[in-house]
Enzyme design. Structure first.
Site, PDB file in Angstrom:
ATOM      1  N   HIS A 309       1.066  -1.108   0.250  1.00 62.52           N
ATOM      2  CA  HIS A 309      -0.196   0.077   0.086  1.00 62.52           C
ATOM      3  C   HIS A 309       0.553   0.975   0.034  1.00 62.52           C
ATOM      4  CE1 HIS A 309      -3.222   2.469   1.301  1.00 62.52           C
ATOM      5  NE2 HIS A 309      -4.378   1.848   1.131  1.00 62.52           N
ATOM      6  N   ASP A 367      -7.775  -5.182   0.104  1.00 63.59           N
ATOM      7  CA  ASP A 367      -8.039  -6.411  -0.921  1.00 63.59           C
ATOM      8  C   ASP A 367      -8.046  -7.844  -0.596  1.00 63.59           C
ATOM      9  OD1 ASP A 367      -9.928  -4.868  -2.438  1.00 63.59           O
ATOM     10  OD2 ASP A 367      -7.766  -3.366  -2.986  1.00 63.59           O
TER      11      ASP A 367
HETATM   12  N1  CMC Z   1       4.011  -7.547  -4.955  1.00 59.94           N
HETATM   13  C1  CMC Z   1       5.659  -7.745  -4.826  1.00 59.94           C
HETATM   14  N2  CMC Z   1       6.203  -6.406  -4.867  1.00 59.94           N
HETATM   15  C2  CMC Z   1       5.524  -4.667  -4.460  1.00 59.94           C
HETATM   16  C3  CMC Z   1       3.843  -5.274  -4.555  1.00 59.94           C
HETATM   17  C4  CMC Z   1       3.190  -6.058  -4.087  1.00 59.94           C
HETATM   18  N3  CMC Z   1       2.354  -5.903  -4.415  1.00 59.94           N
HETATM   19  N4  CMC Z   1       3.861  -4.182  -4.063  1.00 59.94           N
HETATM   20  C5  CMC Z   1       5.003  -2.972  -3.193  1.00 59.94           C
HETATM   21  N5  CMC Z   1       6.232  -4.012  -4.116  1.00 59.94           N
HETATM   22  C6  CMC Z   1       7.334  -3.839  -4.312  1.00 59.94           C
HETATM   23  C7  CMC Z   1       8.071  -3.040  -5.533  1.00 59.94           C
HETATM   24  O1  CMC Z   1       7.943  -4.079  -6.404  1.00 59.94           O
HETATM   25  C8  CMC Z   1       8.546  -1.699  -4.937  1.00 59.94           C
HETATM   26  O2  CMC Z   1      10.210  -2.705  -5.159  1.00 59.94           O
HETATM   27  P1  CMC Z   1      11.717  -1.771  -5.008  1.00 59.94           P
HETATM   28  O3  CMC Z   1      11.141  -0.679  -4.174  1.00 59.94           O
HETATM   29  O4  CMC Z   1      13.150  -3.519  -5.252  1.00 59.94           O
HETATM   30  O5  CMC Z   1      11.719  -1.791  -6.292  1.00 59.94           O
HETATM   31  C9  CMC Z   1       8.433  -1.387  -3.461  1.00 59.94           C
HETATM   32  O6  CMC Z   1       7.388  -2.671  -3.133  1.00 59.94           O
HETATM   33  C10 CMC Z   1       7.880  -0.224  -3.247  1.00 59.94           C
HETATM   34  O7  CMC Z   1       6.509  -0.431  -4.064  1.00 59.94           O
HETATM   35  P2  CMC Z   1       5.599   0.907  -5.115  1.00 59.94           P
HETATM   36  O8  CMC Z   1       5.268   0.279  -6.247  1.00 59.94           O
HETATM   37  O9  CMC Z   1       6.525   1.927  -5.710  1.00 59.94           O
HETATM   38  O10 CMC Z   1       4.801   1.014  -4.342  1.00 59.94           O
HETATM   39  P3  CMC Z   1       3.608   2.472  -4.900  1.00 59.94           P
HETATM   40  O11 CMC Z   1       3.323   2.523  -3.566  1.00 59.94           O
HETATM   41  O12 CMC Z   1       3.523   2.872  -5.025  1.00 59.94           O
HETATM   42  O13 CMC Z   1       2.011   1.266  -5.248  1.00 59.94           O
HETATM   43  C11 CMC Z   1       0.410  -0.322  -4.360  1.00 59.94           C
HETATM   44  C12 CMC Z   1       1.762   0.361  -4.126  1.00 59.94           C
HETATM   45  C13 CMC Z   1      -0.874  -0.801  -3.845  1.00 59.94           C
HETATM   46  C14 CMC Z   1       0.528  -0.082  -5.745  1.00 59.94           C
HETATM   47  C15 CMC Z   1       1.118  -1.997  -4.415  1.00 59.94           C
HETATM   48  O14 CMC Z   1       1.915  -1.926  -3.587  1.00 59.94           O
HETATM   49  C16 CMC Z   1       0.698  -2.829  -5.669  1.00 59.94           C
HETATM   50  O15 CMC Z   1       0.784  -2.918  -6.669  1.00 59.94           O
HETATM   51  N6  CMC Z   1       0.354  -3.593  -4.738  1.00 59.94           N
HETATM   52  C17 CMC Z   1      -0.322  -4.681  -6.204  1.00 59.94           C
HETATM   53  C18 CMC Z   1      -2.078  -3.873  -5.927  1.00 59.94           C
HETATM   54  C19 CMC Z   1      -3.082  -4.124  -4.296  1.00 59.94           C
HETATM   55  O16 CMC Z   1      -3.189  -5.168  -3.693  1.00 59.94           O
HETATM   56  N7  CMC Z   1      -4.048  -3.167  -4.580  1.00 59.94           N
HETATM   57  C20 CMC Z   1      -4.573  -2.636  -3.775  1.00 59.94           C
HETATM   58  C21 CMC Z   1      -4.330  -1.389  -3.078  1.00 59.94           C
HETATM   59  S1  CMC Z   1      -5.332  -0.927  -1.611  1.00 59.94           S
HETATM   60  C22 CMC Z   1      -6.845  -0.425  -2.082  1.00 59.94           C
HETATM   61  C23 CMC Z   1      -6.768  -0.049  -3.364  1.00 59.94           C
HETATM   62  O17 CMC Z   1      -5.985   1.120  -3.251  1.00 59.94           O
HETATM   63  O18 CMC Z   1      -7.802  -0.087  -3.499  1.00 59.94           O
END
Ligand code: CMC
Length: 433
Positions: A309, A367
């Protein structure tokens, strides 16, 4: 909200470029007010994804991501989920206080008065393919409300905004249930204004004209809780979309349709559907490690859905509540040995022991468990994000109202760091190489 501190921007030689006010809210990190930065220094700020930017002032929802805290109007989400109802939380988001008994009754009456849709909207649904994703129907039908209810789209009139607010809150479950029925090929079920908000929704989704609909109290209770947990979540992507759309004084139905579109993405609300698909694909505990490795592999775009998140760097409090609800509902429905729940818990356990997830503070989010509950209730995966949208409508419309009341409101117009070509002369097509 007050500014009694300043921070100063200095250039390389230590010369002061400008002083910026630091504004304190009631809780959470203070913000640096950069509104005059460009005028005084000629610089923009660069913050893709808004990781360090507060886009507005809001009094609705407070999140402390480091400590896994979520509150609406100062009330902890745990207390609201346990002791309140979705319409009470809606009232809180819209009016800033929990309602008295009388206020609650009046509010519920108002919402229930607006549950029916203009009958012609049924024709609108019939233009869609039966196999369309219900989210696409939801976006279309919600946007179309502006053509059916144009008497309440004067966004500068407070009364008009209020009527639109009731309409969004009341009609969204009807639209969502119609989208579901349409894709199933079943007749639409009219709302029953003698029922509560959540019961009515359940009946519109699962009721049939040929038999009496029997409620399962545990399902109704769980769905009420799911709605409360999804009601608002401050300036997430879909809410920011609604605010951005509304900042141009666009009509509220169009703004909410924009929010629904943003919610659909798998990185946002679409993740609940993606979690179930992922669990189905993993299939058995023995394959969890393989998928954990895929999620860690930077050359593979697979991510563990329902994990991570932007704000929570701790267990999402909504996920912990839903994990408990999942256990209760599955028990009540006699599905507690459900393979998916067992698999999800095992996946969570293994991920939370893995250095990759620990170092990045990736925990289950809202989720992760919601889809398992919804599936047990009989909703197909394609309806999961629709249910999220129904619940989030109140957050969107409450945030939109808050923005429309804000005397500092301006059209959202971010700037950019341009990296394209500098000025060059036009070349006629014959001379182009
Ligand atoms: N699986 C594997 N690696 C992950 C994941 C994941 N679900 N989420 C983040 N990471 C890693 C990412 O690769 C990055 O690694 P590094 O620092 O080595 O490059 C690090 O963690 C930080 O991730 P980010 O993409 O910079 O984080 P963000 O804040 O931009 O993204 C997120 C947040 C929710 C989009 C992301 O965690 C994600 O894609 N999660 C899976 C989809 C999901 O469950 N979404 C629902 C979110 S909660 C409800 C809502 O918003 O509706």
């Amino acid at each position: 909200m007050g500014a009694n501190k300043k921070v100063y921007l200095v250039d390389e030689s230590g010369e002061r470029m400008c002083g910026l006010d630091v504004i304190e809210g009631t809780e959470g990190p203070p913000v640096i007010d950069i509104q005059k930065l460009y005028k005084e220094t000629g610089y923009f700020t660069y913050d893709p994804g808004f990781t360090s930017t507060a886009s507005c002032v809001s009094a609705l929802t407070y999140i402390d991501g480091e400590n896994g805290i979520l509150r609406h109007g100062g009330y902890a989400i745990e207390e609201l989920a346990e002791q309140s109802t979705f319409l009470e939380v809606s009232y809180l988001l819209l009016k800033g206080e929990l309602p008295t008994l009388e206020e609650k009754r009046d509010f519920e009456d108002m919402v229930l008065q607006h549950t029916m849709l203009h009958d012609q909207l049924q024709n609108f649904f019939r233009g869609f393919r039966r196999d369309a994703h219900p989210m696409s129907l939801l976006i279309g039908a919600t946007g179309a409300l502006s053509s059916f209810y144009h008497d309440s789209i004067n966004v500068n009139d407070e009364r008009s905004r209020e009527i639109s607010t009731y309409r969004v809150l009341a009609k969204m479950p009807t639209i969502a249930a119609m989208a579901f029925k349409y894709t199933k090929g079943e007749p639409f079920t009219y709302p029953d204004n003698g029922l509560g908000y959540v019961e009515n929704f359940q009946k519109m989704c699962f009721g049939l004209p040929v038999e009496e609909y029997k409620f399962i109290p545990e399902s109704v209770k769980a769905l009420e809780q799911i709605f409360i947990l999804h009601a608002d979540h401050e300036q997430n992507a879909s809410t920011s979309t609604v605010r951005t759309a509304g900042s141009s004084e666009a009509n509220p139905f169009g703004c909410v349709a924009a929010g629904i579109s943003s919610l659909w993405g798998p990185a946002h609300g679409g993740a609940n559907e993606a979690v179930l698909k992922m669990l189905d694909e993993i299939g058995t505990s023995s394959r969890i490690k393989e998928y954990i490795e895929k999620a860690k592999d930077k050359d593979d775009n697979f991510r563990l859905m329902g994990f991570g998140h932007r704000v929570y760097k701790n267990y999402d409090p909504r996920a912990s509540i839903l994990k408990g609800t999942c256990k209760e509902v599955l028990g009540a429905l006699g599905k507690d040995k459900e393979d998916l729940f067992v698999l999800a818990q095992e996946l969570e356990r293994i991920a939370l022991e893995d250095e990759y997830f620990v170092d990045r503070k990736l925990f289950p989010n809202v989720d992760f468990y919601s889809g398992i509950i919804l599936k047990a209730m009989g909703y197909p995966t394609s309806m999961f994000t629709v249910l999220f949208a129904v619940a989030r409508c109140v957050g969107w419309i409450a945030q939109w109202n808050e923005m429309m009341r804000d005397s500092d409101r301006r059209i959202s117009r971010p700037r950019q760091l341009y990296t394209g070509e500098r000025l060059r002369s036009f070349v006629s097509i014959e001379e182009r190489k």
